[in-house]
Design an enzyme around this catalytic site. Structure first.
Site, PDB file in Angstrom:
ATOM      1  N   LEU A  32       0.817  -1.218   0.000  1.00 35.02           N
ATOM      2  CA  LEU A  32       0.000   0.000   0.000  1.00 35.02           C
ATOM      3  C   LEU A  32       0.847   1.262   0.000  1.00 35.02           C
ATOM      4  O   LEU A  32       0.431   2.302  -0.511  1.00 35.02           O
ATOM      5  CB  LEU A  32      -0.924   0.008   1.227  1.00 35.02           C
ATOM      6  CG  LEU A  32      -1.994  -1.083   1.300  1.00 35.02           C
ATOM      7  CD1 LEU A  32      -2.723  -1.022   2.634  1.00 35.02           C
ATOM      8  CD2 LEU A  32      -2.981  -0.944   0.155  1.00 35.02           C
ATOM      9  N   GLY A  33       2.028   1.205   0.595  1.00 36.11           N
ATOM     10  CA  GLY A  33       2.878   2.375   0.669  1.00 36.11           C
ATOM     11  C   GLY A  33       4.179   2.037   1.349  1.00 36.11           C
ATOM     12  O   GLY A  33       4.324   0.996   1.994  1.00 36.11           O
TER      13      GLY A  33
ATOM     14  N   GLY B  76       7.957   4.027   3.197  1.00 39.16           N
ATOM     15  CA  GLY B  76       8.634   5.244   3.624  1.00 39.16           C
ATOM     16  C   GLY B  76       9.773   4.912   4.554  1.00 39.16           C
ATOM     17  O   GLY B  76      10.146   3.754   4.724  1.00 39.16           O
ATOM     18  N   GLY B  77      10.303   5.939   5.194  1.00 38.66           N
ATOM     19  CA  GLY B  77      11.447   5.743   6.065  1.00 38.66           C
ATOM     20  C   GLY B  77      11.165   4.896   7.280  1.00 38.66           C
ATOM     21  O   GLY B  77      12.077   4.366   7.893  1.00 38.66           O
ATOM     22  N   PHE B  78       9.901   4.768   7.647  1.00 37.83           N
ATOM     23  CA  PHE B  78       9.564   4.027   8.850  1.00 37.83           C
ATOM     24  C   PHE B  78       8.996   2.647   8.550  1.00 37.83           C
ATOM     25  O   PHE B  78       8.519   1.975   9.442  1.00 37.83           O
ATOM     26  CB  PHE B  78       8.565   4.827   9.705  1.00 37.83           C
ATOM     27  CG  PHE B  78       9.191   5.999  10.402  1.00 37.83           C
ATOM     28  CD1 PHE B  78       9.613   5.903  11.710  1.00 37.83           C
ATOM     29  CD2 PHE B  78       9.372   7.189   9.739  1.00 37.83           C
ATOM     30  CE1 PHE B  78      10.195   6.987  12.344  1.00 37.83           C
ATOM     31  CE2 PHE B  78       9.952   8.275  10.374  1.00 37.83           C
ATOM     32  CZ  PHE B  78      10.365   8.173  11.671  1.00 37.83           C
ATOM     33  N   GLY B  79       9.002   2.219   7.306  1.00 38.43           N
ATOM     34  CA  GLY B  79       8.552   0.871   7.005  1.00 38.43           C
ATOM     35  C   GLY B  79       7.615   0.817   5.823  1.00 38.43           C
ATOM     36  O   GLY B  79       7.226   1.838   5.253  1.00 38.43           O
TER      37      GLY B  79
ATOM     38  N   LYS C 270       1.890  -3.035   8.906  1.00 36.23           N
ATOM     39  CA  LYS C 270       3.068  -2.179   8.746  1.00 36.23           C
ATOM     40  C   LYS C 270       4.285  -2.893   9.318  1.00 36.23           C
ATOM     41  O   LYS C 270       4.296  -3.307  10.476  1.00 36.23           O
ATOM     42  CB  LYS C 270       2.850  -0.845   9.458  1.00 36.23           C
ATOM     43  CG  LYS C 270       3.985   0.139   9.242  1.00 36.23           C
ATOM     44  CD  LYS C 270       3.624   1.515   9.783  1.00 36.23           C
ATOM     45  CE  LYS C 270       4.684   2.537   9.426  1.00 36.23           C
ATOM     46  NZ  LYS C 270       4.323   3.883   9.884  1.00 36.23           N
TER      47      LYS C 270
ATOM     48  N   ASP D 174       2.578  13.484  14.695  1.00 39.68           N
ATOM     49  CA  ASP D 174       2.839  13.407  13.258  1.00 39.68           C
ATOM     50  C   ASP D 174       1.547  13.601  12.463  1.00 39.68           C
ATOM     51  O   ASP D 174       1.227  12.813  11.576  1.00 39.68           O
ATOM     52  CB  ASP D 174       3.483  12.073  12.913  1.00 39.68           C
ATOM     53  CG  ASP D 174       4.304  12.130  11.620  1.00 39.68           C
ATOM     54  OD1 ASP D 174       4.607  13.256  11.175  1.00 39.68           O
ATOM     55  OD2 ASP D 174       4.635  11.079  11.061  1.00 39.68           O
TER      56      ASP D 174
END
Length: 676
Positions: free
Chosen positions: A354-355, A357-360, A377, A473
């Site tokens: 699904l997506g 980024g830097g955090f997983g 995630k 966030d």
């Protein structure tokens, strides 16, 4: 015609007469629902054994069952017949999808119609939606059996019975309890225990009193009702109304069953015969005890079989091996097995991504045990340091319940990674609607509803839950949309919890460039006001269709807050609105959002409103104070800096436990991560 044929014909006629008398507009009784004169819609159905099922464990669904013949209440002023009393009782059962976790509830309903095309499930129980809830023109009476606590309706808990008039905000409610006559004390009932219970509703028109009573199915009706409310229903109900049952599921779900139902408009409803009621489906068992059958085989065959099974077992065990420690036993219900998550995501296949980024990375999945869709995630972690505390916070945040929060369902740990399991949001993230050509332009109506929803969620996190939760966030990419385009604040990977009234101390500044309050870089101390600052940037982002910091373009357009402020100072603040809306918005609402976004983005924390005030401004229950543009000072933590290739910033600080003093900044601990 012989004697036996005549006797059979006579019995048929008598049965038909009895059936018709039992199903006129004034009264009926169903001990099971074979041949019931009901209108069903949604996912409601009648089982072969006569059991009425209003909803199954599918999420975000609703079901209705209404008696087809309208009931005349003679409420017109010209009628010489007084408003009638009525009585009804039914046996229901709520079987949750997971132990102690279900939703949303059942409501006995008197309504001018049987069709609820514009109603939505979840907290609205299939009766209203956000725009119709609370309208006096609804002319709806509902008795709710509610298993989710919704702050926007001021619910008292997640296990209550309520009397609703035109709204899901109850005029009176009480925790589900009953008062057995022989014991003389109230006993608590758990609505989600999966066992049948009986509800009695009696309206005394002469004294204008509505009584609601509940008890286990085998108990006699208690003498003392749970709720006794003075109410004049002649001012609520119309002359011809339909009576029925509605149920809905939301982020969590339950099988909602009705076993029998009796109604009488002219006197006490007939008692249901519990021995004739249909049985519920057997509860699913999670495991079965192994059989005690002993199979005698040749020794060689047994040896070979053991070797084969052992090899397969150890290989599969290695594939699905998890990291478990003794302290995790108390978090059993929050722990998902890696095997189930692996199967759910098809082995974390790229097609389910699904997506990232830097955090997983985040994957879509369908749990094999329940067919429930989830988002998984995967977060890397290479150290045990703080893991026990982090898992404890996950367990706490799993208890968060709000319609505008993405539900955190649980976690799993395996080798060097942590897996967080969330409720799946089918429409994806808000930023795809704002900044990507993948999605259609989101209307102003939906944008404004999303803003109000996220504000309501932050108010819940800051003030209404048992602890203070700092999200840290808030941004468009962390707001997900459900199937009805309702906004839900998600991604609690950076959230922190504190007890009310304690000092909010943090050891790391975390967040995203453009949403970080300027004081964070100086003190390293996150507060509810820093969340408000991020929400202000988010408001401007939604209204203008631009990110808080634009890395390309004219110099005056680099910082969104500066661009909006300049439009305000020039007397043309609406010029800052998203061009893709093409002017299709409420000018009053747009101006409110832009000015409120600037108000939340002020450099001085004490000058920012809190989330309760923000919610009041958005709801229209309070007016935004008259503010001059030159009286507001908005300075981003990174104003003037446009050389960031990354959107996420993590700045580490030295720890300062037990104090509220600002930790010192260590320049060599500043790390940039690419977008999430």
């Amino acid at each position: 015609m012989d004697a036996s044929t005549r006797a059979l014909l006579l019995l048929t006629i008598l049965f038909s007469i009895h059936f018709c008398l039992a199903q006129d507009e004034n009264q009926f009784i169903y001990n099971g629902f074979h041949g019931a004169n009901l209108h069903l819609d949604g996912v409601a159905k009648i089982h072969p054994n006569g059991l009425l099922q209003l909803t199954n464990i599918s999420r975000q669904q609703m079901g209705h069952a209404f008696y087809k013949i309208p009931v005349s209440f003679n409420t017109s002023s010209s009628s010489s017949i007084p408003f009638p009393s009525f009585s009804t009782n039914f046996v229901f059962a709520m079987v949750p999808e997971l132990p102690d976790t279900g939703g949303n509830g059942i409501a006995f309903t008197i309504s001018p119609f049987m069709a609820f095309e514009h109603a939505v499930p979840s907290q609205y129980l299939g009766l209203f939606n956000i725009s119709t809830n609370g309208l006096p023109t609804n002319h709806v009476l509902a008795i709710e059996l509610d298993t989710i606590q919704n702050p926007e309706f001021e619910d008292i808990d997640n296990n209550h019975v309520g009397i609703d008039v035109n709204s899901l905000k109850s005029v009176q409610s009480a925790t589900a309890t009953y008062f057995p006559t022989e014991e003389g004390k109230n006993i608590r009932l758990k609505l989600l225990n999966g066992d049948p219970m009986q509800l009695w509703i009696d309206y005394d028109a002469a004294h204008k009193i509505l009584n609601v009573t509940i008890a286990p199915v085998r108990s006699t009706k208690p003498n003392r009702p749970l709720l006794s409310t003075p109410i004049d229903l002649s001012q609520v109900l119309l002359e011809n109304m339909y009576i029925g049952l509605s149920a809905a599921t939301g982020a969590f779900s339950s099988d909602h069953y009705v076993l029998g139902w009796s109604f009488n408009r002219t006197g006490p409803a007939q008692s249901l015969e519990t021995s004739k009621l249909p049985l519920l489906p057997p509860h699913k068992k999670s495991s079965q005890k192994p059989s005690n059958i002993i199979i005698i085989s040749p020794i060689a065959a047994i040896f070979v079989l053991i070797m084969v099974i052992g090899a397969v077992y150890f290989r599969r065990r290695k594939k699905y091996e998890e990291l478990r420690e003794d302290w995790e036993t108390e978090y059993g219900p929050q722990r998902f097995s890696y095997k189930n998550l692996y199967i759910a995501t098809k082995g974390f296949k790229g097609t389910e991504l699904l997506g990232a980024g830097g955090f997983g990375k985040v994957y879509r999945g369908t749990l094999p045990t329940s067919d429930v869709q989830v988002a998984v995630k995967r977060v890397s972690h290479d150290s045990k340091q703080g893991m026990k505390e982090f898992v404890a916070e996950i367990a706490s945040m799993r208890r968060l319940r709000h319609r505008n929060l993405v539900q955190l369902l649980g976690y799993c740990r395996r080798k060097g990674e942590l897996l967080l399991v969330y409720d799946y949001m089918p429409s994806g993230s808000l930023d795809k609607f704002l900044f990507s050509n993948e999605k259609p332009t989101l209307s102003w109506f939906h944008r404004f509803q999303v803003l109000k929803g996220v504000a309501s969620a932050l108010l819940y996190l800051h003030e209404e839950w048992e602890q203070v939760v700092l999200h840290r966030d808030v941004k468009a990419s962390n707001v997900l949309l459900d199937a009805d385009l309702n906004g839900r604040l998600g991604d609690f990977g950076l959230a922190r919890l504190y007890d009310h009234g304690t000092c909010l101390q943090t050891t790391h500044v975390v967040g995203t460039v453009g949403y970080l309050a300027p004081e964070l870089t100086k003190t390293g101390k996150a507060t509810t006001r820093t969340d408000v600052f991020a929400f202000g940037a988010f408001m401007l982002e939604v209204a203008c269709g631009k990110r808080p910091i634009v890395l390309q373009g004219l110099p005056e357009d680099l910082i969104l807050v500066d661009m909006v402020m300049e439009c305000w100072r020039s007397g043309a603040i609406l010029d800052a609105s998203d061009p893709k809306l093409e002017g299709n918005y409420s000018a009053e609402e747009m101006e409110l959002v832009l000015k409120l976004g600037l108000l939340c983005s002020q450099s001085i924390p004490a000058m920012r409103p809190n989330m309760r005030q923000v919610m009041q401004y958005l709801d229209g229950s309070a007016s935004l104070p008259e503010i001059q543009a030159d009286r507001i000072v908005c300075t981003s933590a990174f104003t003037g800096s446009n050389d960031y290739e990354a959107s996420d910033l993590v700045i580490s600080f030295s720890s300062s436990f037990g104090k509220c003093s600002a930790p010192s900044l260590s320049s060599n601990e500043s790390i940039l991560h690419k977008g999430r």
